[in-house]
Every structure is written in structure tokens, then in C-alpha cells.
Design a protein around this motif. Structure first.
Motif, PDB file in Angstrom:
ATOM      1  N   GLY A 140      52.463  43.497  43.466  1.00  0.00           N
ATOM      2  CA  GLY A 140      51.647  44.765  43.077  1.00  0.00           C
ATOM      3  C   GLY A 140      50.658  44.002  41.913  1.00  0.00           C
ATOM      4  N   ALA A 141      49.951  44.899  40.888  1.00  0.00           N
ATOM      5  CA  ALA A 141      48.113  43.693  40.453  1.00  0.00           C
ATOM      6  C   ALA A 141      48.594  43.060  39.447  1.00  0.00           C
ATOM      7  N   VAL A 142      47.602  41.982  40.008  1.00  0.00           N
ATOM      8  CA  VAL A 142      47.447  40.886  39.442  1.00  0.00           C
ATOM      9  C   VAL A 142      46.666  40.726  38.727  1.00  0.00           C
ATOM     10  N   PRO A 143      46.492  41.385  37.441  1.00  0.00           N
ATOM     11  CA  PRO A 143      44.969  41.613  35.870  1.00  0.00           C
ATOM     12  C   PRO A 143      44.592  40.569  36.028  1.00  0.00           C
ATOM     13  N   VAL A 144      43.754  40.425  35.583  1.00  0.00           N
ATOM     14  CA  VAL A 144      43.031  39.110  34.776  1.00  0.00           C
ATOM     15  C   VAL A 144      41.450  38.847  34.787  1.00  0.00           C
ATOM     16  N   HIS A 145      41.458  38.679  33.304  1.00  0.00           N
ATOM     17  CA  HIS A 145      40.335  39.027  33.002  1.00  0.00           C
ATOM     18  C   HIS A 145      38.881  38.330  33.322  1.00  0.00           C
ATOM     19  N   ALA A 146      38.149  38.553  34.117  1.00  0.00           N
ATOM     20  CA  ALA A 146      36.752  38.490  35.022  1.00  0.00           C
ATOM     21  C   ALA A 146      36.524  39.345  35.444  1.00  0.00           C
ATOM     22  N   ASP A 147      35.093  39.107  35.555  1.00  0.00           N
ATOM     23  CA  ASP A 147      34.096  39.741  35.996  1.00  0.00           C
ATOM     24  C   ASP A 147      34.351  40.470  37.804  1.00  0.00           C
ATOM     25  N   PRO A 148      34.430  41.394  38.209  1.00  0.00           N
ATOM     26  CA  PRO A 148      35.033  41.530  40.055  1.00  0.00           C
ATOM     27  C   PRO A 148      33.619  40.908  40.538  1.00  0.00           C
ATOM     28  N   THR A 149      32.911  41.108  40.117  1.00  0.00           N
ATOM     29  CA  THR A 149      31.682  40.263  41.267  1.00  0.00           C
ATOM     30  C   THR A 149      31.868  39.122  41.307  1.00  0.00           C
TER      31      THR A 149
ATOM     32  N   ALA B 145      43.807  18.301  50.830  1.00  0.00           N
ATOM     33  CA  ALA B 145      43.332  19.532  48.594  1.00  0.00           C
ATOM     34  C   ALA B 145      43.800  20.861  48.475  1.00  0.00           C
ATOM     35  N   ARG B 146      44.149  21.141  47.320  1.00  0.00           N
ATOM     36  CA  ARG B 146      44.256  21.353  46.988  1.00  0.00           C
ATOM     37  C   ARG B 146      43.576  22.530  45.284  1.00  0.00           C
ATOM     38  N   ILE B 147      43.270  23.135  45.368  1.00  0.00           N
ATOM     39  CA  ILE B 147      42.028  23.553  44.140  1.00  0.00           C
ATOM     40  C   ILE B 147      42.513  24.721  43.872  1.00  0.00           C
ATOM     41  N   ALA B 148      43.389  24.811  42.592  1.00  0.00           N
ATOM     42  CA  ALA B 148      44.157  25.258  41.531  1.00  0.00           C
ATOM     43  C   ALA B 148      42.987  26.588  40.590  1.00  0.00           C
ATOM     44  N   LEU B 149      43.024  27.408  40.614  1.00  0.00           N
ATOM     45  CA  LEU B 149      42.344  28.388  39.883  1.00  0.00           C
ATOM     46  C   LEU B 149      43.604  28.897  38.719  1.00  0.00           C
ATOM     47  N   ASP B 150      43.657  28.556  37.545  1.00  0.00           N
ATOM     48  CA  ASP B 150      44.511  28.841  36.152  1.00  0.00           C
ATOM     49  C   ASP B 150      44.182  29.596  35.276  1.00  0.00           C
ATOM     50  N   LEU B 151      44.898  31.182  36.285  1.00  0.00           N
ATOM     51  CA  LEU B 151      43.896  31.793  34.469  1.00  0.00           C
ATOM     52  C   LEU B 151      45.105  32.688  33.847  1.00  0.00           C
ATOM     53  N   PRO B 152      44.578  32.972  32.470  1.00  0.00           N
ATOM     54  CA  PRO B 152      45.655  33.712  32.134  1.00  0.00           C
ATOM     55  C   PRO B 152      45.937  35.185  32.465  1.00  0.00           C
TER      56      PRO B 152
ATOM     57  N   ALA C 162      35.946  41.959  30.795  1.00  0.00           N
ATOM     58  CA  ALA C 162      36.301  43.176  32.215  1.00  0.00           C
ATOM     59  C   ALA C 162      37.707  41.875  32.843  1.00  0.00           C
ATOM     60  N   VAL C 163      38.254  42.993  33.409  1.00  0.00           N
ATOM     61  CA  VAL C 163      39.505  43.312  33.465  1.00  0.00           C
ATOM     62  C   VAL C 163      39.991  42.953  35.468  1.00  0.00           C
ATOM     63  N   SER C 164      40.205  42.044  36.322  1.00  0.00           N
ATOM     64  CA  SER C 164      39.959  42.481  38.057  1.00  0.00           C
ATOM     65  C   SER C 164      41.689  41.899  38.184  1.00  0.00           C
ATOM     66  N   ASP C 165      41.508  42.600  39.482  1.00  0.00           N
ATOM     67  CA  ASP C 165      42.416  42.689  40.168  1.00  0.00           C
ATOM     68  C   ASP C 165      42.887  41.285  40.820  1.00  0.00           C
ATOM     69  N   LEU C 166      43.184  39.962  41.075  1.00  0.00           N
ATOM     70  CA  LEU C 166      43.632  38.916  41.747  1.00  0.00           C
ATOM     71  C   LEU C 166      43.698  39.204  42.842  1.00  0.00           C
TER      72      LEU C 166
END
Length: 434
Positions: free
Chosen positions: A323-332, A422-429, A290-294
Motif C-alpha cells: 500500500g501507500a506510505v504517506p510522508v511529509h515531503a515534497d514529491p520532487t 554502509a546503510r543509509i537510513a531515512l527515518d520520517l514520520p 506536502a505529502v508524498s507516497d514513499l
């Protein structure tokens, strides 16, 4: 394991072969020497009757030539009257006249003896012809005759030894292959179970120890299936029990006329439904398709949490690309992660603490950061541990985010924010755009 077994068998078989081959080789040499000496002694003994019957030089010389040793010029006879038949100083015997005279004198005393010389062995045989009349026979056995056939025998013995060692190595390799094959199949079954193949089972082995290990692994796999099924049923039962209060909550929300409250109930129902689906999915999911717009998800969820932020007096900012930032993740799941990260700020920092949410794109990757101005996280490694958060929290927020990042091929990092918190960084391709 196969190599070690092969080396052990090779070492043992080589030691055994050497233990037998060396004595056999020495025995072969001794037998060859005895055979050559016995032949020379028989030829010398064959002349004794002739010498007893006649002292005619021609007749004795003819008898000498009829023997194998005499025919080769290796036999000399000293008659009782001092005459010599043959050449005592024949080239190759390596004797001088004095030593020959001494040996003849010793033999005339009636003593038979052998004398090693430079190129072989001389056999001295006295023949008594009467009172004080003794003839002497010298048979020379050269070194080549003493070693005749030894080299060939040693080569044959060596070939047999090599064949035995190679044969033992072949048999050991086949035995080791059967053991390693069964062990490899057992390891393959364990790897298949680790990769989520619940149907993988170990086959029966002819080796008792490996068969016992295979049975134990199969029992473990069956037990895992039982525990997994029980866990899924408990989760599904819990989710089913939540349906009734959720329905009542939806009715209350709709009667209140609050659109945001109804939206919250919808999201809660969606989360419960996803929980049931997740409980029934295989242990190891397939790669995320699945692809979501981050960027869109960040805008929506920060807007949702803005009401609570204003109520608590928290300044907040959001910075995302246009613009859109598509990443591999389920929208929910992506929305659940964003909620967990923002809720983490509200739960673990004092009211009035500012936070900032940002998305940046760099080198084919999208990085979501949630910074706050709170006290920070003293032990980032422990914070990522499942269920270790304090303050009454379940401790699953960062774990949910970490699992989504791993499934999408990314990572979750806990760092120090520029503001000191604190910084929480979520790094996704980034997902490829169609």
C-alpha cells in the motif's frame, strides 16, 4: 542580571545604613543618659540655695519634694549636723549602710562625683555652708530613667533604616528593569533573526553599551540580507544560464526518439526550476505540508536506476509495502533524495557491488534504508558533513537527504549494514491519511 544588580545595591545600601545607624543608636543612648543625669544634677543644684539659707528640716524637705527627683523619692540630703532628709536605704538603690557612709564622707571633702550601682547611678553633690560645714545631696538616677526613650528612638531609627534600604531596592529594581528590558529586547531581536525574520531590528536603548550592541546587530542583519540577496541572485542567474543548454538538450533528446532520455531532461529542468524557487524562498521554511507516497517513489526511482545497475552488473533488490506510505515531503524533493542515496552507492562502491532498498513502517514512522555490500563508511559523522565527500563528488547527496529529514521532523542515520557495507537510513514520520 536584574537580580545581581538588585543584590549589589541592597548590599551597598545596607552597609551604608548600618555604618550610620549604629553610631546614631549609640549617640541616642548617650544623649538619653546625659539628659537624665543633667536633670538630677539640676535638681540637686536647686537645693543649694535652700541649704545655704536654712537648716530647718521641714523647709528643706518641702524644697526636696518640689523637685522632680525628690518627688520620686530619689533625692536624699545629709545636713551638716548629721541629720538626714529622705530614706538613704530606700529599696532599689542597692546600697548598704557602710558604702553609703563612705560615699557621704568622701562628698564632705568637697568632691562631686557619680557612682554606678546595681540599678542605676548615684550623683553626690556637696554644698558648703560655712567653714567645716558641708551638706551632702545624693540624687539617684535609675536605669529606666537612663534608658528612657532609647528604645523608641532605636525603633524609629530602625524603621528609617529599613525604609532607606527598601527605597534603594525599589530604585535599583526600576533601573535594573530598564537595563534588562533593553537587553531582553536585544536578545529577542537576535532570536527573531535566527528564526528567519529578516525584518527584525533592535530598538534604540538609553544605555550606551546596549545601544552600541543594537547598532552592531542591525548592521549584521543588514549585511546578512545583502549576502542572502547576492547569493539568491547568483543562483537564479546560474539557473537562468542553464536554460539555453537545457533547451538544446531537450531538442536533441526529442530528436533521438528515446523516451527515457526525454524523461531525464524533464527531470533536469524540474530540478533547475526547484533550485530557483528554493533560492527565492525565505531562509527558514514553514513546516512541510506536502505529502508524498514513499513506497511509490521508491518503486519508480529504483526502476529508473535499474538500467545503470544492470549495465554495471550490480544485483539490486527493492522491498516496499504494497500500500501507500504517506510522508511529509515534497514529491520532487523526495525523488531527489532517493536519486542521491542510490547515486551514492554507484559513486562510492565498485561496479558489481550489490545494494538493496527497503521501506518498513513501524510505530507511526516510515524508515527507508539503502544497504550496500561495499567497504562501508569509516567516518559516518564526517559523511553527513556538507561538501566533504571525496572522489570528485560535491558531497551534497547526504546533506540534501538530511535536510529533507529535518524539515519533515525525522532524521538521517549512517549505520553499518548487515552485509558489512554502509546503510543509509531515512527515518520520517508518517503523514495522516485523509
Amino acid at each position: 542580571m536584574r537580580r545581581r544588580l538588585l543584590l549589589v545595591v541592597l548590599a551597598a545600601s545596607t552597609l551604608v545604613v548600618v555604618a550610620f545607624a549604629v553610631p546614631l543608636g549609640l549617640l541616642v543612648r548617650t544623649v538619653a543618659e546625659d539628659r537624665a543625669l543633667d536633670a538630677a544634677e539640676r535638681d540637686a543644684a536647686a537645693l543649694a540655695p535652700v541649704l545655704a539659707l536654712t537648716d530647718d528640716v521641714d523647709l528643706v524637705a518641702a524644697a526636696v519634694q518640689r523637685t522632680a527627683t525628690g518627688g520620686d523619692g530619689r533625692l536624699v540630703v545629709w545636713l551638716a549636723d548629721g541629720r538626714v532628709i529622705g530614706d538613704p536605704d530606700e529599696t532599689g538603690h542597692g546600697r548598704d549602710a557602710a558604702s553609703t557612709a563612705d560615699a557621704v564622707a568622701l562628698a564632705r571633702t568637697g568632691l562631686s562625683f557619680s557612682e554606678p550601682i546595681a540599678d542605676g547611678v548615684d550623683l553626690w553633690t556637696p554644698v558648703a555652708l560655712g567653714e567645716d560645714a558641708v551638706a551632702v545631696i545624693r540624687a539617684h538616677v535609675p536605669e529606666a530613667e537612663l534608658r528612657s526613650g532609647v528604645t523608641t528612638s532605636w525603633l524609629a531609627l530602625g524603621a528609617v533604616a529599613v525604609a532607606l534600604v527598601l527605597g534603594s531596592a525599589l530604585v535599583a529594581d526600576r533601573l535594573a528593569r530598564s537595563l534588562t528590558r533593553d537587553a531582553g529586547e536585544l536578545a529577542g531581536t537576535a532570536e527573531a533573526l535566527a528564526e528567519g525574520d529578516a525584518a527584525a531590528r533592535a530598538h534604540t536603548s538609553d544605555t550606551p553599551e546596549l545601544a552600541a550592541a543594537g547598532r552592531a546587530l542591525n548592521l549584521l542583519a543588514d549585511r546578512i540580507d545583502e549576502l542572502r540577496a547576492a547569493e539568491r541572485e547568483r543562483v537564479a542567474d546560474l539557473s537562468h544560464r542553464l536554460r539555453t543548454p537545457l533547451t538544446a538538450l531537450r531538442l536533441d533528446a526529442e530528436s533521438s526518439g528515446s523516451a527515457s532520455l526525454v524523461d531525464g531532461v524533464d527531470r533536469l529542468e524540474a530540478a533547475v526550476t526547484e533550485l530557483v524557487r528554493a533560492a527565492r524562498r525565505p531562509l527558514h521554511d514553514a513546516p512541510v505540508s506536502a505529502v508524498s507516497d514513499l513506497a511509490a517513489a521508491v518503486r519508480e526511482r529504483t526502476a529508473f536506476w535499474s538500467l545503470l545497475a544492470e549495465e554495471e552488473g550490480r544485483p539490486w533488490t527493492v522491498d516496499v509495502p504494497d500500500g501507500a506510505v504517506p510522508v511529509h515531503a515534497d514529491p520532487t524533493e523526495l525523488e531527489a533524495v532517493l536519486d542521491a542515496l542510490i547515486a551514492n552507492v554507484h559513486s562510492h562502491t565498485p561496479a558489481g557491488t550489490a545494494y538493496a532498498v527497503a521501506v518498513r513502517v513501524d510505530g507511526g514512522r516510515a524508515v527507508l534504508t539503502v544497504d550496500d555490500e561495499g567497504p562501508g563508511i569509516t567516518d559516518p559523522e564526517a559523511a553527513l558533513g556538507r561538501g566533504v565527500s571525496g572522489g570528485g563528488s560535491t558531497g551534497l547527496g547526504l546533506d540534501i537527504a538530511a535536510r529533507l529529514a529535518t524539515a519533515a521532523g525525522g532524521e538521517l542515520r549512517v549505520e553499518r549494514a548487515p552485509t558489512g557495507g554502509a546503510r543509509i537510513a531515512l527515518d520520517l514520520p508518517l503523514a495522516p491519511t485523509r
